[in-house]
Scaffold this active site. Structure first.
Site, PDB file in Angstrom:
ATOM      1  N   HIS A 279      -1.287  -4.437  -5.381  1.00 14.98           N
ATOM      2  CA  HIS A 279      -0.177  -5.355  -4.883  1.00 14.98           C
ATOM      3  C   HIS A 279      -0.443  -6.590  -4.536  1.00 14.98           C
ATOM      4  O   HIS A 279      -1.327  -6.352  -4.085  1.00 14.98           O
ATOM      5  CB  HIS A 279      -0.178  -3.861  -3.610  1.00 14.98           C
ATOM      6  CG  HIS A 279      -0.892  -4.756  -2.302  1.00 14.98           C
ATOM      7  ND1 HIS A 279      -1.157  -5.363  -1.641  1.00 14.98           N
ATOM      8  CD2 HIS A 279      -2.020  -2.625  -2.462  1.00 14.98           C
ATOM      9  CE1 HIS A 279      -1.818  -4.769  -0.702  1.00 14.98           C
ATOM     10  NE2 HIS A 279      -2.343  -3.794  -1.255  1.00 14.98           N
ATOM     11  N   ASP A 291      -8.336  -6.217  -0.709  1.00 17.96           N
ATOM     12  CA  ASP A 291      -6.552  -5.647  -0.246  1.00 17.96           C
ATOM     13  C   ASP A 291      -5.947  -6.308  -0.175  1.00 17.96           C
ATOM     14  O   ASP A 291      -5.786  -6.954   0.347  1.00 17.96           O
ATOM     15  CB  ASP A 291      -7.270  -5.174   0.849  1.00 17.96           C
ATOM     16  CG  ASP A 291      -5.996  -3.602   1.238  1.00 17.96           C
ATOM     17  OD1 ASP A 291      -5.090  -3.707   0.037  1.00 17.96           O
ATOM     18  OD2 ASP A 291      -5.612  -3.547   2.238  1.00 17.96           O
ATOM     19  N   GLU A 325       3.130  -3.215  -0.368  1.00 16.93           N
ATOM     20  CA  GLU A 325       2.594  -2.679  -0.068  1.00 16.93           C
ATOM     21  C   GLU A 325       2.181  -1.909   1.813  1.00 16.93           C
ATOM     22  O   GLU A 325       2.342  -1.393   1.999  1.00 16.93           O
ATOM     23  CB  GLU A 325       1.239  -2.362  -0.659  1.00 16.93           C
ATOM     24  CG  GLU A 325       0.618  -0.867  -0.721  1.00 16.93           C
ATOM     25  CD  GLU A 325      -0.342  -0.744  -0.012  1.00 16.93           C
ATOM     26  OE1 GLU A 325      -0.746   0.454   0.209  1.00 16.93           O
ATOM     27  OE2 GLU A 325      -0.499  -1.815   0.738  1.00 16.93           O
ATOM     28  N   GLU A 326       1.512  -3.770   2.122  1.00 16.26           N
ATOM     29  CA  GLU A 326       1.231  -3.493   3.428  1.00 16.26           C
ATOM     30  C   GLU A 326       1.778  -2.866   4.657  1.00 16.26           C
ATOM     31  O   GLU A 326       1.852  -2.459   5.485  1.00 16.26           O
ATOM     32  CB  GLU A 326       0.619  -4.541   3.583  1.00 16.26           C
ATOM     33  CG  GLU A 326      -0.592  -5.265   2.772  1.00 16.26           C
ATOM     34  CD  GLU A 326      -2.002  -4.095   2.641  1.00 16.26           C
ATOM     35  OE1 GLU A 326      -1.804  -2.967   3.761  1.00 16.26           O
ATOM     36  OE2 GLU A 326      -3.124  -4.556   2.371  1.00 16.26           O
ATOM     37  N   ASP A 353      -6.037  -0.357  -5.879  1.00 15.77           N
ATOM     38  CA  ASP A 353      -6.167  -0.944  -4.807  1.00 15.77           C
ATOM     39  C   ASP A 353      -7.460  -0.254  -3.428  1.00 15.77           C
ATOM     40  O   ASP A 353      -6.603  -0.088  -2.579  1.00 15.77           O
ATOM     41  CB  ASP A 353      -4.550  -0.265  -3.990  1.00 15.77           C
ATOM     42  CG  ASP A 353      -4.129  -0.298  -2.941  1.00 15.77           C
ATOM     43  OD1 ASP A 353      -4.884  -1.285  -2.377  1.00 15.77           O
ATOM     44  OD2 ASP A 353      -3.547  -0.371  -2.195  1.00 15.77           O
ATOM     45  N   HIS A 423      -8.005  -4.968   5.926  1.00 13.30           N
ATOM     46  CA  HIS A 423      -7.270  -5.488   6.678  1.00 13.30           C
ATOM     47  C   HIS A 423      -7.593  -6.680   8.382  1.00 13.30           C
ATOM     48  O   HIS A 423      -7.287  -7.045   9.100  1.00 13.30           O
ATOM     49  CB  HIS A 423      -7.046  -4.270   7.540  1.00 13.30           C
ATOM     50  CG  HIS A 423      -6.011  -3.357   6.562  1.00 13.30           C
ATOM     51  ND1 HIS A 423      -4.726  -2.725   7.234  1.00 13.30           N
ATOM     52  CD2 HIS A 423      -5.388  -3.862   6.032  1.00 13.30           C
ATOM     53  CE1 HIS A 423      -4.717  -1.973   6.026  1.00 13.30           C
ATOM     54  NE2 HIS A 423      -4.721  -2.701   5.414  1.00 13.30           N
TER      55      HIS A 423
END
Length: 464
Positions: A279, A291, A325-326, A353, A423
């Site tokens: 992503h 990520d 995606e997130e 991912d 994140h």
């Protein structure tokens, strides 16, 4: 005598095929480790563009950049697939304090959860009640929760060797905590960062208010693990400890973005499609290198490595760089929706991912027959220290493609350090190892090659 001859021919054919596959995998790994492009692409995505929050200028810059780089590969087709995505903006940096009864204030690191509403312009100050689970809210009831900030403080389970299992064991408090706490009159939510390490990085992530009316939504933020430990200690010493935090985030109307798609047309079965992807969006605190910048550039390099190796695929191989995606999965859902409307025949989809760390293997969502075929390839990967082949999940973006006969897979790198960066502001380029990233690209390319060459197992036979 005839039976012995047939057996001899079958054994010779198997040995020849194995030798040819060994040579092909060797050439793929050699090319990735000596002439790979993934690391250079990631350098640009991370250091020239940065965090690519869905709907942001940076996300659009990433779309433009990856499309241009894919076009340079000379593949058969590169195009953009429009998709409407949410636009949530963090605003000015958040801040928070633990307030003791004697007037002492202690600053702690927090960040708004993705999709949260803001506090008032003056911030939010209230007493705190600590809980370990959503279920505990029900046990406490409205009388003990109303007017307070709920502090969800359930840590990841350090006993879980597979860290994604530990993540799944406590992420519900981040995703649903605000919606559930609001039902009992809470005025805000603070959630322990989903991280196994004790540090000062708050980890953001998506959250949902469910069907809570906008006017009843309460602000939600993540607190660093060190901050969570400090707050828990303060509450033990004095249950009347107050907490103050201020955040300025805002949800805007949806905007148009794109999935970036590139493909090499199959020579024999062009209508059978193999997808490899990651992503393109990321959270905004770091630059999204693990990520999922890593998965994006590895997927791009799959196409390049296939072309560089001289292999002519039988089936159409498509790299898809999914958007959103997130905080919405709009890109993955849109791709599957369009594929269904066009009656496209996807036979295999692989997603990366889980970070750019050393690859350890794959997990597969597939039939027993297809998994047995994968198991027969195990020895081909042994020289590259790839040992994990298990049935399980695949990836969020390829998941919507699920149907009978398709094989879904996820690359599984070593996960022990992944949630240190997940994140958070330290998900940055310098934490990605060039060789580990390239090994992942080669491992993905090798599996794509094998599925392209041998096809999938249907209920009756293998179509190769």
């Amino acid at each position: 005598m005839k039976k012995i001859t047939v057996i001899f021919l079958l054994v010779c054919t198997t040995i020849f095929a194995q030798t040819a596959d060994e040579k092909q995998l060797r050439s793929i790994y050699d090319a990735a480790l000596t002439d790979g492009m993934a690391y250079n692409w990631l350098d640009h995505l991370s250091n020239q563009i940065g965090g690519r929050l869905s709907g942001s200028v940076e996300a659009q810059q990433a779309v433009d950049y990856t499309k241009k780089e894919l076009e340079k590969l000379g593949v058969d087709r590169v195009y953009l697939q429009p998709v409407m995505v949410p636009r949530w903006v963090r605003g000015l940096p958040e801040y928070a304090n633990i307030l003791s009864e004697d007037g002492t204030t202690t600053s702690v690191p927090i960040c708004a959860l993705g999709g949260s509403v803001a506090t008032s312009a003056l911030g939010l100050k209230a007493n705190v009640i600590e809980v370990k689970s959503i279920k505990e809210l029900e046990e406490l009831g409205k009388e003990k929760i109303e007017g307070k900030i709920v502090f969800f403080n359930r840590p990841m389970n350090p006993k879980d060797i597979v860290t994604f299992t530990a993540y799944g064991g406590c992420v519900d408090q981040r995703y649903s905590g605000a919606a559930e706490a609001g039902k009992f009159g809470a005025v805000g939510v603070i959630v322990r960062s989903v991280n196994l390490r004790l540090d000062d990085y708050p980890h953001t992530g998506s959250m949902s208010y469910g069907d809570t009316p906008v006017k009843n939504r309460i602000p939600a933020a993540a607190i660093s693990t060190n901050g969570a430990e400090l707050l828990a200690t303060a509450l033990k010493l004095n249950p009347n400890t107050k907490f103050f935090f201020k955040q300025n985030c805002k949800q805007y109307d949806d905007v148009q973005s794109y999935n970036v798609i590139a493909e090499i047309k199959g020579s024999t079965y062009p209508n059978e499609i193999i997808v490899v992807g990651g992503h393109l969006d990321s959270w905004d605190l770091g630059d999204g290198s693990h990520d999922d910048g890593a998965g994006v550039v590895q997927s791009m390099d799959v196409l390049r490595l296939i072309k560089a190796s001289g292999y002519k695929p039988k089936r159409t191989i498509r790299a898809v760089l999914f958007m959103n995606e997130e905080n919405g999965l709009r890109g993955g859902n849109k791709y599957a929706q369009v594929a269904k409307s066009k009656n496209e025949n996807h036979i295999f989809a692989l997603e990366s991912d889980a970070g750019g760390f050393s690859p350890r293997g794959f997990s597969f969502d597939c039939s027993t027959e297809n998994f047995e075929q994968v198991e027969s390839w195990r020895n081909l990967f042994k020289p590259y220290l790839i040992h994990l082949f298990e049935k399980g999940g695949s990836g969020a973006d390829v998941g919507p493609l699920k149907k009978d006969n398709i094989v879904l897979a996820g690359l599984r790198p070593d996960s022990q350090r992944y949630f240190d960066h997940h994140h958070a502001a330290n998900d940055t380029f310098e934490h990605v190892n060039k060789r580990e990233l390239e090994l992942g690209a080669a491992t993905m390319t090798s599996l794509v090659y094998l599925f392209d060459k041998y096809g999938i197992v249907t209920s009756k036979k293998i179509k190769g």
